[in-house]
Design an enzyme around this catalytic site. Structure first.
Site, PDB file in Angstrom:
ATOM      1  CG  MET A   7      35.634  34.399  37.921  1.00  0.00           C
ATOM      2  SD  MET A   7      36.918  33.318  37.248  1.00  0.00           S
ATOM      3  CE  MET A   7      36.720  31.889  38.329  1.00  0.00           C
ATOM      4  CB  CYS A 101      28.100  47.288  44.777  1.00  0.00           C
ATOM      5  SG  CYS A 101      29.550  46.364  44.239  1.00  0.00           S
ATOM      6  CB  CYS A 198      30.908  42.905  51.045  1.00  0.00           C
ATOM      7  SG  CYS A 198      31.185  44.412  50.065  1.00  0.00           S
TER       8      CYS A 198
END
Length: 362
Positions: A7, A101, A198
């Site tokens: 999440m 990632c 990110c």
């Protein structure tokens, strides 16, 4: 089935967790703390993994009534993704940190830890589909929503990892995901998507690399060696780049110039005309197969950018190396990028591009 729902604090992972719960699984929400200096508030839609994101994920878990944990993987993320990104650019290559990632963090570190703790699988909010064949094999396919399809950045997954992965949003378009989040009362229903890299929240990759590697002034040269400009670090350029070159001398033929080569050893950036960018042959290493490795020469679709076009090609594997021959020339293929191979909508596998060249003159 016991499932860890990754999440992020965004709308996609929230709905994915909810759908896994609806399907009858025993779901635990996990937020990955990836930043070593997470800001309290996100500065833009570019970043992720802030304290604010963790709080958003926790609120969704509370609505769903599932346990929620934060797993600190900041050190590993820095080592396997951020440091790798920096090294690759310093070597004159153009990496894709999202693939790294997924390979090293979300479907290695996260999945390995989940399995070690007794969980059966991991679910994420990626837009892709896992299709189970008649003989029980699980295949990775493109998402229904072509605009959001993320199968390219999942092309690093192995068959074993796919056997423990769920992508509940693969059959849904993004507007419907937001509608569903609102219907479920999720605070994040209208939250902007994070995008780009990110860990570079302001989107200034060149500035970030300069801070990480230090300014290194050098020459921009034409293909004949003529100096046509200067730069503050060859690491900030990528093959195919046209904008931001700041050339001091216009081309004699009036044609625009593109980066055609980065020479880190000489700290030079080479520019040339668009025709010099065309390639039809790609060599890749670090091959990863989403199922059995192809045997012999196979027809595939080849994609070299996350949201780029798929090109008809043939490919064959030789150990960890993959050779791809494109049916027509494409431009701006840089070492360090990934080539992902498809058979229809199915992802065959991927490799990191080590070289691209033109083999056919016509």
């Amino acid at each position: 089935m016991r499932v860890v729902a990754a999440m992020s604090g965004g709308v996609d992972s929230a709905v994915a967790a909810a759908r896994m719960l609806d399907a009858g699984h025993d779901v635990v929400g996990v937020h990955l703390a990836l930043s070593q200096s997470a800001a309290t508030l996100r500065e833009s839609a570019r970043g992720c993994c802030t304290i604010e994101d963790a709080g958003d994920a926790r609120r969704v878990a509370d609505v769903l009534g599932i346990p929620f944990y934060v797993w600190d993987m900041a050190e590993r993320f820095k080592r396997d993704v951020v440091d790798d990104f920096t090294r690759e650019y310093a070597a004159g290559r153009t990496p894709n940190p999202c693939l790294r990632c997924n390979e090293k963090i979300k479907f290695a570190a996260l999945l390995d830890k989940a399995v070690a703790l007794g969980f059966d699988a991991v679910a994420t909010g990626h837009y892709a589909q896992v299709v189970e064949t008649a003989d029980g094999r699980r295949e990775l396919h493109r998402a229904v929503d072509a605009a959001k399809d993320q199968s390219y950045v999942l092309g690093v997954l192995t068959a074993e990892q796919l056997s423990r992965s769920f992508f509940p949003l693969g059959d849904t378009v993004k507007p419907r995901v937001r509608e569903e989040a609102a219907e479920r009362g999720f605070y994040v229903a209208k939250k902007p998507d994070s995008h780009d890299i990110c860990f570079i929240q302001d989107g200034d990759t060149r500035g970030w690399l300069t801070r990480a590697l230090g300014a290194a002034p050098g020459e921009i040269v034409d293909t004949d060696g003529t100096v046509v400009g200067s730069h503050e670090g060859a690491f900030a350029y990528t093959v195919g780049q046209r904008r931001g070159l700041g050339l001091s001398r216009p081309a004699a033929d009036g044609e625009p110039r593109y980066v055609v080569e980065v020479r880190p050893e000489a700290n030079q950036v080479v520019v040339g005309t668009a025709d010099l960018l065309g390639v039809d042959a790609i060599t890749g290493d670090h091959a990863r197969w989403c199922g059995p490795a192809p045997e012999g020469v196979v027809r595939v679709g080849a994609q070299v950018r996350a949201h780029g076009e798929e090109y008809p090609a043939t490919a064959w594997a030789d150990g960890d190396t993959v050779e791809v021959r494109l049916e027509r020339r494409i431009r701006g293929v840089a070492p360090g990028q990934s080539v992902v191979l498809y058979d229809g909508t199915r992802v065959v596998g991927s490799a990191t591009i080590s070289a691209a060249r033109l083999e056919r003159s016509a």
